[in-house]
Design a protein around this motif. Sequence first.
Motif, mmCIF file in Angstrom:
data_model
loop_
_atom_site.group_PDB
_atom_site.id
_atom_site.type_symbol
_atom_site.label_atom_id
_atom_site.label_comp_id
_atom_site.label_asym_id
_atom_site.label_seq_id
_atom_site.Cartn_x
_atom_site.Cartn_y
_atom_site.Cartn_z
ATOM 1 N N SER A 145 43.878 4.092 -34.425
ATOM 2 C CA SER A 145 42.465 4.116 -34.824
ATOM 3 C C SER A 145 41.608 4.627 -33.670
ATOM 4 N N VAL A 146 40.697 5.523 -34.006
ATOM 5 C CA VAL A 146 39.762 6.050 -33.009
ATOM 6 C C VAL A 146 38.360 5.594 -33.399
ATOM 7 N N ILE A 147 37.754 4.783 -32.524
ATOM 8 C CA ILE A 147 36.457 4.191 -32.831
ATOM 9 C C ILE A 147 35.439 4.619 -31.790
ATOM 10 N N HIS A 148 34.421 5.313 -32.236
ATOM 11 C CA HIS A 148 33.328 5.715 -31.356
ATOM 12 C C HIS A 148 32.192 4.707 -31.513
ATOM 13 N N LEU A 149 31.635 4.258 -30.369
ATOM 14 C CA LEU A 149 30.534 3.294 -30.403
ATOM 15 C C LEU A 149 29.298 3.913 -29.774
ATOM 16 N N ILE A 150 28.246 4.033 -30.554
ATOM 17 C CA ILE A 150 27.014 4.596 -30.013
ATOM 18 C C ILE A 150 25.893 3.562 -30.103
ATOM 19 N N GLY A 151 24.820 3.807 -29.358
ATOM 20 C CA GLY A 151 23.679 2.886 -29.333
ATOM 21 C C GLY A 151 23.181 2.749 -27.912
ATOM 22 N N ASP A 152 21.914 2.321 -27.780
ATOM 23 C CA ASP A 152 21.272 2.220 -26.469
ATOM 24 C C ASP A 152 22.007 1.256 -25.554
ATOM 25 N N LEU A 153 21.691 1.328 -24.265
ATOM 26 C CA LEU A 153 22.189 0.352 -23.285
ATOM 27 C C LEU A 153 21.812 -1.053 -23.749
ATOM 28 N N GLY A 154 22.754 -1.953 -23.750
ATOM 29 C CA GLY A 154 22.467 -3.334 -24.123
ATOM 30 C C GLY A 154 22.505 -3.597 -25.619
ATOM 31 N N ALA A 155 22.850 -2.591 -26.400
ATOM 32 C CA ALA A 155 22.823 -2.761 -27.863
ATOM 33 C C ALA A 155 24.014 -3.550 -28.394
ATOM 34 N N GLY A 156 25.029 -3.766 -27.558
ATOM 35 C CA GLY A 156 26.140 -4.614 -27.984
ATOM 36 C C GLY A 156 27.487 -3.916 -28.136
ATOM 37 N N ASP A 186 38.557 13.126 -32.950
ATOM 38 C CA ASP A 186 37.543 12.765 -33.942
ATOM 39 C C ASP A 186 37.636 11.286 -34.283
ATOM 40 N N ALA A 187 36.481 10.719 -34.595
ATOM 41 C CA ALA A 187 36.429 9.291 -34.901
ATOM 42 C C ALA A 187 36.909 8.998 -36.318
ATOM 43 N N ASP A 188 37.682 7.912 -36.453
ATOM 44 C CA ASP A 188 37.919 7.343 -37.780
ATOM 45 C C ASP A 188 36.696 6.540 -38.197
ATOM 46 N N LEU A 189 36.137 5.827 -37.217
ATOM 47 C CA LEU A 189 34.921 5.037 -37.459
ATOM 48 C C LEU A 189 33.887 5.372 -36.396
ATOM 49 N N LEU A 190 32.648 5.502 -36.837
ATOM 50 C CA LEU A 190 31.526 5.617 -35.909
ATOM 51 C C LEU A 190 30.675 4.362 -36.068
ATOM 52 N N ILE A 191 30.589 3.582 -34.990
ATOM 53 C CA ILE A 191 29.812 2.344 -35.040
ATOM 54 C C ILE A 191 28.517 2.548 -34.270
ATOM 55 N N ASN A 192 27.414 2.344 -34.963
ATOM 56 C CA ASN A 192 26.092 2.520 -34.366
ATOM 57 C C ASN A 192 25.456 1.134 -34.191
ATOM 58 N N MET A 193 25.316 0.704 -32.935
ATOM 59 C CA MET A 193 24.701 -0.595 -32.639
ATOM 60 C C MET A 193 23.212 -0.379 -32.378
ATOM 61 N N GLN A 194 22.398 -1.239 -32.965
ATOM 62 C CA GLN A 194 20.949 -1.078 -32.809
ATOM 63 C C GLN A 194 20.251 -2.392 -32.529
ATOM 64 N N TYR A 195 19.168 -2.302 -31.781
ATOM 65 C CA TYR A 195 18.315 -3.476 -31.555
ATOM 66 C C TYR A 195 17.536 -3.794 -32.828
ATOM 67 N N GLU A 196 17.476 -5.079 -33.170
ATOM 68 C CA GLU A 196 16.588 -5.563 -34.231
ATOM 69 C C GLU A 196 15.803 -6.713 -33.600
ATOM 70 N N ASN A 197 14.735 -6.413 -32.870
ATOM 71 C CA ASN A 197 14.025 -7.403 -32.063
ATOM 72 C C ASN A 197 15.019 -8.075 -31.115
ATOM 73 N N ASP A 198 15.208 -9.411 -31.218
ATOM 74 C CA ASP A 198 16.151 -10.104 -30.329
ATOM 75 C C ASP A 198 17.585 -10.017 -30.828
ATOM 76 N N GLN A 199 17.745 -9.522 -32.040
ATOM 77 C CA GLN A 199 19.077 -9.475 -32.633
ATOM 78 C C GLN A 199 19.615 -8.042 -32.559
ATOM 79 N N ARG A 200 20.719 -7.823 -33.231
ATOM 80 C CA ARG A 200 21.298 -6.479 -33.276
ATOM 81 C C ARG A 200 21.749 -6.201 -34.696
ATOM 82 N N SER A 201 21.981 -4.936 -34.990
ATOM 83 C CA SER A 201 22.657 -4.610 -36.237
ATOM 84 C C SER A 201 23.750 -3.603 -35.945
#
Length: 151
Positions: free
Chosen positions: A28-39, A118-133
Amino acid sequence: MNFQQVLSDADATVNLGNQLAKAIEKSSVIHLIGDLGAGKTTLSRGIIQGLGFVGNVKSPTYTLVEPYELTDVQIYHFDLYRLADPEELEFMGIRDYFNNGSILLIEWPEKAGDLLPDADLLINMQYENDQRSANIQAYTELGRRILQKLS
Ligand code: ADP
Ligand code: MG
């Protein structure tokens, strides 16, 4: 195919990683994107420990890659944030990390140009105020199989 989840605290992020660990397969190839600290590292920790690694999962910020050799699977966890030039990956002998059934978790894949598989999964982590998605997109048949098991 797409999966979306709000993660109310760091434990929830680790827990999603644990769920992913149950679903992912060799190669499995998993790419993780998102800002610094997004998780991204927190989620990677959940995946790596979920696959059976007992111990501390540290961010490979300075080493670029951290290998985990488990009994029946090899994981490479990359953090390419500090990569100045995609060519550095060639010097690291990056191709040796691919094509041998290893699971690849790659933070900041966008720093590598087109040198990564190439990614099998692209995971996009995002800030949701104090939480994440987490938003997870499947790009291959393997990726879709993983997402199906998640939901
Ligand atoms: P990244 O690798 O994307 O830079 P990290 O995984 O290192 O981010 O996480 C940064 C911080 O965010 C850590 O302190 C972690 O505990 C926290 N964190 C992770 N998931 C959540 C969440 N769902 N809600 C709130 N904080 C979180
Ligand atoms: Mg990180």
